[in-house]
Write a protein that holds these residues in place. Structure first.
Motif, PDB file in Angstrom:
ATOM      1  N   PRO A 220       0.817  -1.229   0.000  1.00 55.88           N
ATOM      2  CA  PRO A 220       0.000   0.000   0.000  1.00 55.88           C
ATOM      3  C   PRO A 220       0.847   1.274   0.000  1.00 55.88           C
ATOM      4  CG  PRO A 220      -0.860  -1.579   1.580  1.00 55.88           C
ATOM      5  CD  PRO A 220       0.451  -2.096   1.135  1.00 55.88           C
ATOM      6  N   LEU A 221       1.985   1.249   0.681  1.00 55.06           N
ATOM      7  CA  LEU A 221       2.837   2.443   0.709  1.00 55.06           C
ATOM      8  C   LEU A 221       3.438   2.714  -0.664  1.00 55.06           C
ATOM      9  CD1 LEU A 221       4.680   1.987   4.132  1.00 55.06           C
ATOM     10  CD2 LEU A 221       2.816   3.570   3.584  1.00 55.06           C
ATOM     11  N   VAL A 222       3.840   1.652  -1.373  1.00 51.18           N
ATOM     12  CA  VAL A 222       4.370   1.844  -2.728  1.00 51.18           C
ATOM     13  C   VAL A 222       3.284   2.379  -3.657  1.00 51.18           C
ATOM     14  CG1 VAL A 222       5.357   0.659  -4.720  1.00 51.18           C
ATOM     15  CG2 VAL A 222       6.155   0.105  -2.420  1.00 51.18           C
ATOM     16  N   LEU A 223       2.064   1.834  -3.535  1.00 44.40           N
ATOM     17  CA  LEU A 223       0.951   2.338  -4.350  1.00 44.40           C
ATOM     18  C   LEU A 223       0.659   3.805  -4.024  1.00 44.40           C
ATOM     19  CD1 LEU A 223      -1.324   1.775  -6.364  1.00 44.40           C
ATOM     20  CD2 LEU A 223      -2.722   0.994  -4.438  1.00 44.40           C
ATOM     21  N   LEU A 224       0.713   4.159  -2.756  1.00 45.20           N
ATOM     22  CA  LEU A 224       0.494   5.550  -2.359  1.00 45.20           C
ATOM     23  C   LEU A 224       1.571   6.462  -2.948  1.00 45.20           C
ATOM     24  CD1 LEU A 224      -1.041   7.646  -0.650  1.00 45.20           C
ATOM     25  CD2 LEU A 224       0.439   7.010   1.276  1.00 45.20           C
ATOM     26  N   TYR A 225       2.796   6.001  -2.979  1.00 49.95           N
ATOM     27  CA  TYR A 225       3.893   6.798  -3.540  1.00 49.95           C
ATOM     28  C   TYR A 225       3.665   7.078  -5.026  1.00 49.95           C
ATOM     29  CZ  TYR A 225       8.544   7.826  -5.349  1.00 49.95           C
ATOM     30  OH  TYR A 225       9.607   8.400  -6.008  1.00 49.95           O
ATOM     31  N   GLU A 226       3.304   6.011  -5.770  1.00 52.11           N
ATOM     32  CA  GLU A 226       3.076   6.216  -7.197  1.00 52.11           C
ATOM     33  C   GLU A 226       1.838   7.068  -7.445  1.00 52.11           C
ATOM     34  OE1 GLU A 226       3.078   2.661  -9.475  1.00 52.11           O
ATOM     35  OE2 GLU A 226       5.260   2.414  -9.337  1.00 52.11           O
ATOM     36  N   ALA A 227       0.822   6.932  -6.595  1.00 45.78           N
ATOM     37  CA  ALA A 227      -0.383   7.749  -6.775  1.00 45.78           C
ATOM     38  C   ALA A 227      -0.090   9.225  -6.526  1.00 45.78           C
ATOM     39  CB  ALA A 227      -1.478   7.256  -5.839  1.00 45.78           C
ATOM     40  N   ILE A 228       0.756   9.507  -5.554  1.00 50.48           N
ATOM     41  CA  ILE A 228       1.117  10.903  -5.272  1.00 50.48           C
ATOM     42  C   ILE A 228       1.903  11.490  -6.440  1.00 50.48           C
ATOM     43  CG2 ILE A 228       2.502  12.379  -3.772  1.00 50.48           C
ATOM     44  CD1 ILE A 228       1.743  10.571  -1.453  1.00 50.48           C
ATOM     45  N   ARG A 229       2.740  10.654  -7.080  1.00 48.41           N
ATOM     46  CA  ARG A 229       3.507  11.124  -8.234  1.00 48.41           C
ATOM     47  C   ARG A 229       2.614  11.322  -9.460  1.00 48.41           C
ATOM     48  NH1 ARG A 229       8.681   7.673  -9.446  1.00 48.41           N
ATOM     49  NH2 ARG A 229       8.715   9.278 -11.089  1.00 48.41           N
ATOM     50  N   GLY A 230       1.420  10.772  -9.418  1.00 50.49           N
ATOM     51  CA  GLY A 230       0.480  10.977 -10.512  1.00 50.49           C
ATOM     52  C   GLY A 230       0.556   9.957 -11.615  1.00 50.49           C
ATOM     53  N   ASP A 231       1.401   8.933 -11.505  1.00 57.83           N
ATOM     54  CA  ASP A 231       1.529   7.920 -12.564  1.00 57.83           C
ATOM     55  C   ASP A 231       1.717   6.556 -11.906  1.00 57.83           C
ATOM     56  OD1 ASP A 231       1.851   6.538 -14.864  1.00 57.83           O
ATOM     57  OD2 ASP A 231       3.938   7.171 -15.206  1.00 57.83           O
ATOM     58  N   VAL A 232       0.650   5.765 -11.879  1.00 60.41           N
ATOM     59  CA  VAL A 232       0.707   4.419 -11.302  1.00 60.41           C
ATOM     60  C   VAL A 232       1.082   3.456 -12.432  1.00 60.41           C
ATOM     61  CG1 VAL A 232      -0.531   2.630 -10.053  1.00 60.41           C
ATOM     62  CG2 VAL A 232      -1.031   5.047  -9.605  1.00 60.41           C
ATOM     63  N   ARG A 233       2.350   3.207 -12.603  1.00 63.31           N
ATOM     64  CA  ARG A 233       2.833   2.358 -13.696  1.00 63.31           C
ATOM     65  C   ARG A 233       2.864   0.872 -13.323  1.00 63.31           C
ATOM     66  NH1 ARG A 233       7.636   2.704 -14.148  1.00 63.31           N
ATOM     67  NH2 ARG A 233       8.212   4.019 -12.380  1.00 63.31           N
ATOM     68  N   ASP A 234       2.963   0.547 -12.037  1.00 60.11           N
ATOM     69  CA  ASP A 234       3.135  -0.847 -11.622  1.00 60.11           C
ATOM     70  C   ASP A 234       1.946  -1.324 -10.784  1.00 60.11           C
ATOM     71  OD1 ASP A 234       5.956  -1.146 -12.599  1.00 60.11           O
ATOM     72  OD2 ASP A 234       6.266   0.467 -11.146  1.00 60.11           O
ATOM     73  N   GLY A 235       0.752  -0.976 -11.206  1.00 61.13           N
ATOM     74  CA  GLY A 235      -0.435  -1.352 -10.446  1.00 61.13           C
ATOM     75  C   GLY A 235      -0.625  -2.843 -10.324  1.00 61.13           C
ATOM     76  N   VAL A 236      -0.373  -3.590 -11.413  1.00 65.81           N
ATOM     77  CA  VAL A 236      -0.548  -5.053 -11.373  1.00 65.81           C
ATOM     78  C   VAL A 236       0.467  -5.691 -10.434  1.00 65.81           C
ATOM     79  CG1 VAL A 236      -0.495  -7.146 -12.771  1.00 65.81           C
ATOM     80  CG2 VAL A 236      -1.510  -5.063 -13.702  1.00 65.81           C
ATOM     81  N   VAL A 237       1.715  -5.249 -10.547  1.00 64.13           N
ATOM     82  CA  VAL A 237       2.754  -5.812  -9.679  1.00 64.13           C
ATOM     83  C   VAL A 237       2.441  -5.534  -8.214  1.00 64.13           C
ATOM     84  CG1 VAL A 237       5.208  -5.778  -9.147  1.00 64.13           C
ATOM     85  CG2 VAL A 237       4.443  -5.545 -11.513  1.00 64.13           C
ATOM     86  N   ILE A 238       2.006  -4.306  -7.933  1.00 64.90           N
ATOM     87  CA  ILE A 238       1.685  -3.952  -6.547  1.00 64.90           C
ATOM     88  C   ILE A 238       0.504  -4.779  -6.054  1.00 64.90           C
ATOM     89  CG2 ILE A 238       0.876  -2.093  -5.069  1.00 64.90           C
ATOM     90  CD1 ILE A 238       2.413  -0.149  -6.859  1.00 64.90           C
ATOM     91  N   ALA A 239      -0.494  -4.992  -6.904  1.00 61.79           N
ATOM     92  CA  ALA A 239      -1.662  -5.781  -6.510  1.00 61.79           C
ATOM     93  C   ALA A 239      -1.271  -7.231  -6.210  1.00 61.79           C
ATOM     94  CB  ALA A 239      -2.718  -5.729  -7.601  1.00 61.79           C
ATOM     95  N   VAL A 240      -0.419  -7.809  -7.071  1.00 56.71           N
ATOM     96  CA  VAL A 240       0.019  -9.198  -6.850  1.00 56.71           C
ATOM     97  C   VAL A 240       0.830  -9.305  -5.560  1.00 56.71           C
ATOM     98  CG1 VAL A 240       1.464 -11.042  -7.749  1.00 56.71           C
ATOM     99  CG2 VAL A 240      -0.047  -9.780  -9.293  1.00 56.71           C
TER     100      VAL A 240
END
Length: 548
Positions: A220-240
């Motif tokens: 969740p922290l990695v997903l939050l970091y990418e969301a704050i940057r405005g570009d979630v490029r690794d959503g599938v990897v983070i979900a897995v």
């Protein structure tokens, strides 16, 4: 199309080999191997679709393959398995998964070449390789565990190399997976991977709990970091990665709850059995309490037969070994009678406490036949139950011995000054009490504490007396006794069989001196067979008949 045929042959051969090996070797746990066969089948189907340029359909089967492999790993490492305790393994797997996620997002995923590699596949392969390595470390020199590790490493290498350089050479790792896992199921050592072991939970440590918590919070922290940057490029990897770490955390929690519940059930069952055994007043009551406790400690379908033998003679009647069974290298007081690799086995828990062996030297054992998996899990509790039952039997034996001693003392005080000659002997013909009149007749002040009836009877009459006493019922027998000066005195011995009496548990003999009669034959009852007469009567009769 040729590549598709190759994958069909490899997948079907490996799946058939795993199923055939599980059916042939009969491991203690059949389900993990069936799940591995299903995983290989899913991977084979995915490879066939990939060879036919149906990549989207292949991804679904690859995902199903990882689900089957994960379920198989759960079965391989669940409580009572070869790993004994998988808590630390789960903590390390969760940490490794979160660490790989961070490395992928911030290091590998940023490069152009790294983007071609499937992060989900690599993370799954690394976790699979880690578990296989842990199995190899726990199993020692187990070829099946090493083959499973070889297949996992081969798939990991191909998942990394093949996206960078597609071709037959980089697919060798997948071929190694098919071959290695099929051979692992066929090898005889595959039964050792699912051999039941008693769980040994580790004490709770705060740093491991903190490590698991940090691992679950990382995705969740990695997903939050990418969301704050405005570009979630690794959503599938983070979900897995998040799904894997959450599943591991839930599994860890479920294991802790299961172990705690089992410990509480064992404690409750042993406490109830202890109360029942303290209140038991005879061996049948102890037997009933033990059987009731076994039903509480084990599932109803886990035990097929229960034998509670208070002494080794009952074990001989059941064709089972006595309390002097083989020693267990693991330090257990119990031992197994059948092949430890079999689905069903027999556990022998001796009813023997060394400090109280004198109170009940007969031994005995609690023998249970049932599913080995359940017996292994409850082995420690069953040994404690057997020890409590032995303590109850020893207490009952000591109480009865004290009662018999008091009875003998009462009898001795009552008949001290009478002329009656009496003997009280145990079942093994050992003299427990002799009246003063009998000692006076034999010219002996005291008898040896270890004296038997055979020591008093003339050797020619010992067989007759023994046969009479071992036959059930009461009766009378004539025999000769030996005095201290080696002369003989002829007596009429009337015996009562009181072995079934709880306080006596032996024979009560009343003796009458008949040696003062003019002709001993006149004192004897009429017998049709001369062989049934005592030896001394035959000798005296012959001397009387041929004295002229």
């Amino acid at each position: 199309m040729l590549r598709a045929i190759e994958w069909i042959l490899l997948g079907s051969a490996s799946t058939t080999a795993i199923i055939a090996g599980a059916w042939w070797r009969r491991p203690a746990r059949f389900l993990p191997w069936i799940l591995l066969a299903s995983a290989i089948a899913c991977m084979g189907i995915g490879d066939v679709f990939y060879a036919c340029d149906l990549g989207d359909a292949a991804e679904y089967f690859y995902l199903a393959m990882f689900v089957m492999v994960a379920a198989a790993l759960v079965q391989f490492t669940r409580g009572g398995s070869l790993l004994v305790d998988r808590a630390r393994l789960i903590d390390l797997l969760a940490w490794a998964c979160s660490t790989l996620l961070v490395i992928w997002v911030f290091i590998i995923g940023a490069t152009h070449e790294g983007g071609k590699i499937s992060a989900a596949d690599v993370i799954g392969d690394l976790l699979l390789s880690t578990v296989a390595m842990r199995l190899v470390m726990a199993a020692g020199r187990n070829p099946s565990a090493k083959l499973l590790l070889s297949g996992a490493v081969g798939m990991l290498i191909s998942d990394i190399v093949y996206p960078l350089a597609p071709g037959p050479f980089t697919e060798i790792g997948y071929i190694v997976l098919y071959v290695a896992w099929g051979v692992a199921a066929l090898h005889p050592s595959m039964t050792g991977l699912t051999q039941p072991m008693p769980p040994r939970p580790q004490p709770w440590r705060g740093r491991w709990a903190a490590l698991l918590g940090a691992s679950v919070a990382t995705p969740p922290l990695v997903l939050l970091y990418e969301a704050i940057r405005g570009d979630v490029r690794d959503g599938v990897v983070i979900a897995v990665a998040g799904a894997i770490t959450l599943t591991l955390a839930i599994t860890r929690l479920a294991d802790s709850v299961t172990l705690s519940t089992q410990a509480l059930n064992r404690e409750r069952g042993l406490r109830t059995a202890s109360a029942a055994l303290v209140a038991a007043v005879d061996p049948p009551a102890v037997d009933e309490a033990v059987r009731s406790a076994v039903t509480e400690l084990l599932p109803a379908a886990a035990v097929r037969n229960i034998v509670f033998a208070a002494d080794d003679r009952q074990l001989l009647a059941e064709a089972l070994p006595g309390a002097g069974g083989p020693s267990d290298r693991s330090g257990h007081r119990s031992w197994w009678l059948q092949d430890p690799q079999a689905d069903e086995a027999t556990l022998v828990c001796p009813l023997w406490l060394e400090p109280l062996a004198v109170a009940r030297p007969g031994g005995g054992a609690l023998v249970l036949t049932g599913r080995r998996d359940d017996l292994v899990m409850a082995r420690d509790a069953l040994e404690v139950l057997a020890g409590q039952a032995a303590l109850a039997l020893d207490r009952i034996s000591l109480v009865e011995a004290v009662g018999r001693r008091d009875s003998d003392l009462y009898l001795r005080a009552v008949i001290r000054n009478t002329a009656d000659m009496m003997l009280v002997i145990d079942e093994d013909l050992r003299i427990r009490y002799a009246s003063p009149a009998l000692r006076s007749l034999l010219d002996q002040d005291e008898l040896s504490p270890l004296a038997t009836l055979g020591d008093l009877v003339h050797p020619d009459d010992r067989g007759l007396v023994r046969r009479a006493l071992l036959a059930s019922g009461d009766g009378t027998v004539f025999c000769a006794l030996r005095r201290a000066d080696h002369t003989q005195v002829y007596v009429e011995m009337t015996y009562r069989d009181l072995r079934a009496d709880r306080l006596v548990q032996g024979f009560v003999l009343t003796l009458r001196d008949v040696s003062k009669a003019h002709h001993p034959v006149e004192q004897m009852p009429h017998l049709d067979h001369v062989d049934e007469l005592p030896a001394w009567v035959n000798r005296r009769s012959a001397q009387h008949k041929f004295r002229y």
